[in-house]
Design an enzyme around this catalytic site. Structure first.
Site, PDB file in Angstrom:
ATOM      1  N   SER A 143      36.948  38.358  42.011  1.00 39.28           N
ATOM      2  CA  SER A 143      35.645  39.068  42.638  1.00 39.28           C
ATOM      3  C   SER A 143      36.077  40.001  43.476  1.00 39.28           C
ATOM      4  O   SER A 143      36.861  39.668  44.541  1.00 39.28           O
ATOM      5  CB  SER A 143      34.794  38.903  42.074  1.00 39.28           C
ATOM      6  OG  SER A 143      33.652  40.163  42.201  1.00 39.28           O
ATOM      7  N   TYR A 156      27.848  32.921  43.356  1.00 38.81           N
ATOM      8  CA  TYR A 156      29.194  33.439  43.373  1.00 38.81           C
ATOM      9  C   TYR A 156      30.050  34.107  43.912  1.00 38.81           C
ATOM     10  O   TYR A 156      31.088  33.222  43.650  1.00 38.81           O
ATOM     11  CB  TYR A 156      28.818  34.027  42.131  1.00 38.81           C
ATOM     12  CG  TYR A 156      29.585  35.770  41.317  1.00 38.81           C
ATOM     13  CD1 TYR A 156      30.243  35.491  40.575  1.00 38.81           C
ATOM     14  CD2 TYR A 156      29.974  36.908  41.837  1.00 38.81           C
ATOM     15  CE1 TYR A 156      30.900  35.887  39.343  1.00 38.81           C
ATOM     16  CE2 TYR A 156      31.300  37.642  41.526  1.00 38.81           C
ATOM     17  CZ  TYR A 156      31.435  36.873  39.888  1.00 38.81           C
ATOM     18  OH  TYR A 156      32.032  38.049  39.241  1.00 38.81           O
TER      19      TYR A 156
HETATM   20  N1  LIG Z   1      32.223  42.402  35.874  1.00 34.62           N
HETATM   21  C1  LIG Z   1      32.329  42.396  36.706  1.00 34.62           C
HETATM   22  O1  LIG Z   1      31.837  43.853  37.236  1.00 34.62           O
HETATM   23  C2  LIG Z   1      33.048  41.838  37.576  1.00 34.62           C
HETATM   24  C3  LIG Z   1      33.155  42.403  38.648  1.00 34.62           C
HETATM   25  C4  LIG Z   1      34.115  40.893  39.400  1.00 34.62           C
HETATM   26  C5  LIG Z   1      34.875  39.990  38.701  1.00 34.62           C
HETATM   27  N2  LIG Z   1      34.404  39.937  37.415  1.00 34.62           N
HETATM   28  C6  LIG Z   1      34.732  38.654  36.690  1.00 34.62           C
HETATM   29  O2  LIG Z   1      36.030  39.265  35.373  1.00 34.62           O
HETATM   30  C7  LIG Z   1      35.944  38.132  34.529  1.00 34.62           C
HETATM   31  C8  LIG Z   1      35.451  38.950  33.675  1.00 34.62           C
HETATM   32  O3  LIG Z   1      33.917  38.748  33.359  1.00 34.62           O
HETATM   33  P1  LIG Z   1      33.431  39.605  32.343  1.00 34.62           P
HETATM   34  O4  LIG Z   1      32.759  41.082  33.228  1.00 34.62           O
HETATM   35  O5  LIG Z   1      34.231  40.705  31.650  1.00 34.62           O
HETATM   36  O6  LIG Z   1      32.293  39.771  32.121  1.00 34.62           O
HETATM   37  P2  LIG Z   1      31.614  39.205  30.542  1.00 34.62           P
HETATM   38  O7  LIG Z   1      30.287  38.383  30.280  1.00 34.62           O
HETATM   39  O8  LIG Z   1      31.404  40.359  29.388  1.00 34.62           O
HETATM   40  O9  LIG Z   1      32.560  38.177  29.850  1.00 34.62           O
HETATM   41  C9  LIG Z   1      33.363  36.658  30.151  1.00 34.62           C
HETATM   42  C10 LIG Z   1      33.224  36.091  29.064  1.00 34.62           C
HETATM   43  O10 LIG Z   1      33.594  34.770  29.690  1.00 34.62           O
HETATM   44  C11 LIG Z   1      32.780  33.243  28.825  1.00 34.62           C
HETATM   45  N3  LIG Z   1      32.061  32.229  29.963  1.00 34.62           N
HETATM   46  C12 LIG Z   1      31.928  32.785  30.157  1.00 34.62           C
HETATM   47  N4  LIG Z   1      31.353  31.192  31.014  1.00 34.62           N
HETATM   48  C13 LIG Z   1      32.900  29.951  30.091  1.00 34.62           C
HETATM   49  C14 LIG Z   1      33.417  29.088  29.988  1.00 34.62           C
HETATM   50  N5  LIG Z   1      32.954  27.444  30.612  1.00 34.62           N
HETATM   51  N6  LIG Z   1      34.107  28.568  29.231  1.00 34.62           N
HETATM   52  C15 LIG Z   1      34.674  29.928  28.455  1.00 34.62           C
HETATM   53  N7  LIG Z   1      34.514  30.777  28.087  1.00 34.62           N
HETATM   54  C16 LIG Z   1      33.369  31.219  29.743  1.00 34.62           C
HETATM   55  C17 LIG Z   1      31.651  34.738  28.524  1.00 34.62           C
HETATM   56  O11 LIG Z   1      31.366  34.067  27.201  1.00 34.62           O
HETATM   57  C18 LIG Z   1      32.168  35.720  27.922  1.00 34.62           C
HETATM   58  O12 LIG Z   1      32.833  36.105  26.915  1.00 34.62           O
HETATM   59  C19 LIG Z   1      34.878  37.122  35.662  1.00 34.62           C
HETATM   60  O13 LIG Z   1      35.144  35.891  35.924  1.00 34.62           O
HETATM   61  C20 LIG Z   1      33.800  37.442  36.458  1.00 34.62           C
HETATM   62  O14 LIG Z   1      33.515  36.679  37.084  1.00 34.62           O
HETATM   63  C21 LIG Z   1      33.577  40.788  37.256  1.00 34.62           C
END
Ligand SMILES: NC(=O)c1ccc[n+]([C@@H]2O[C@H](COP(=O)([O-])OP(=O)(O)OC[C@H]3O[C@@H](n4cnc5c(N)ncnc54)[C@H](O)[C@@H]3O)[C@@H](O)[C@H]2O)c1
Length: 295
Positions: A143, A156
């Site tokens: 992130s 986080y």
């Molecule tokens: N959206 C942002 O702004 C952002 C910024 C920095 C990093 N990220 C990272 O990107 C990645 C994807 O997140 P996103 O933003 O698409 O969020 P999101 O919530 O839309 O998607 C995350 C997916 O991971 C699944 N998930 C969560 N915990 C799980 C587990 N224990 N086992 C299996 N599946 C699980 C959820 O059900 C969901 O479908 C994450 O690692 C998040 O930390 C996101």
């Protein structure tokens, strides 16, 4: 890895956001996909969407913090496709904003199990299969908060800094093996990350999600495109937006004081303070703290 056609790629957290967008994009490139999420319905929805691309998909619902299931999953994927060429450790969660002293150690530990141990399990389990291939991919999603501290997101931030250190170390250890090891650092992306937080006050959570959407300028589709472009160029580090790049430079230029120069709508507490102020105005006499407890 320039050509992704027929490559067998694992993607965790493929039921939503960046994971789903990666799955759809990689399917368009002709990759064969092994998808995971712990949400059965949303994972199936992604599989159905990919169905239109007519590529082969294997999927399994499980929690990425579960090591024994990881071992079985990797074996099943390998049995199904005959190889594994890459893994995107993308699944992750965040928490409702709270300070480190406020954070319940059980919640802290659960987040680390998913965001960090999920990545460690996925990487360790996949590597023996990846190293059988002439070229392979190991992509871990950290992130912007793996590059800088951020008040109110202690658990986080801890997990994402660790994912970064883990990935950068792995990169050094796998030099010369044909495995490209990449850490991805997204800034705010318009996904369900905040909507998926488990929090008792749904109304406050909805507001937080709206504020988050406001700050998020990148779409999941754009994120997937940038990640895949980075991989094709052999990048070890993919920063997802101009803001992430700017803040990465700022943290290195001013390591002691970068937090004082953050853009206005990205200052820690900005979102939550607004949400709490609205709540306080509505419920006069209710202490503000009541809205930030997770229990
Ligand atoms: N959206 C942002 O702004 C952002 C910024 C920095 C990093 N990220 C990272 O990107 C990645 C994807 O997140 P996103 O933003 O698409 O969020 P999101 O919530 O839309 O998607 C995350 C997916 O991971 C699944 N998930 C969560 N915990 C799980 C587990 N224990 N086992 C299996 N599946 C699980 C959820 O059900 C969901 O479908 C994450 O690692 C998040 O930390 C996101």
């Amino acid at each position: 890895m320039k050509n992704l056609k027929n490559k067998v790629l694992i993607i965790t957290g493929a039921g939503s956001g960046i994971g789903r967008a990666l799955a759809l994009h990689l399917a368009q490139e002709g990759a064969r996909l092994a998808l995971n999420d712990w949400n059965k319905e949303t994972l199936q929805a992604t599989v159905d969407l990919i169905g239109q691309e007519k590529v082969r998909v294997y999927s399994q619902v499980f929690d990425v913090s579960d090591r024994p299931t990881w071992e079985l999953f990797a074996k099943k994927v390998n049995d199904h496709f005959g190889q594994i060429d890459g893994i995107f450790n993308n699944a992750g969660i965040t928490t409702f904003p709270e300070t480190i002293p406020e954070t319940d150690p059980i919640d802290f530990s659960r987040l680390i199990e998913i965001n960090l141990w999920g990545v460690i399990h996925g990487s360790q389990v996949a590597i023996p299969y990846l190293l059988k291939q002439k070229e392979s991919l190991l992509v871990n999603v950290s992130s912007l908060l793996g590059l800088m501290g951020y008040a109110g997101q202690g658990a986080y931030v801890t997990s994402k800094f660790a994912v970064r250190g883990f990935t950068e170390t792995l990169r050094q250890e796998l030099v010369g093996t044909g495995a490209l090891v990449t850490a991805v650092h997204p800034g705010p992306v318009k996904t369900n990350l905040t909507r998926n937080i488990k929090y008792h006050d749904q109304d406050l959570l909805n507001r937080l999600s709206l504020f988050f959407d406001d700050a998020a300028t990148t779409t999941p589709e754009e994120a997937a495109e940038i990640i895949i472009k980075g991989i094709k160029k052999g990048k070890h580090r993919v920063l997802l937006s101009p803001r992430t790049k700017m803040l990465d430079r700022l943290t290195r230029l001013l390591p002691n004081s970068y937090h004082r120069f953050l853009p206005r709508n990205f200052r820690p507490g900005h979102l939550i303070k607004k949400a709490l102020a609205k709540r306080a105005a509505e419920k006069k006499g209710v202490p503000l703290e009541e809205g930030v407890r997770t229990k």
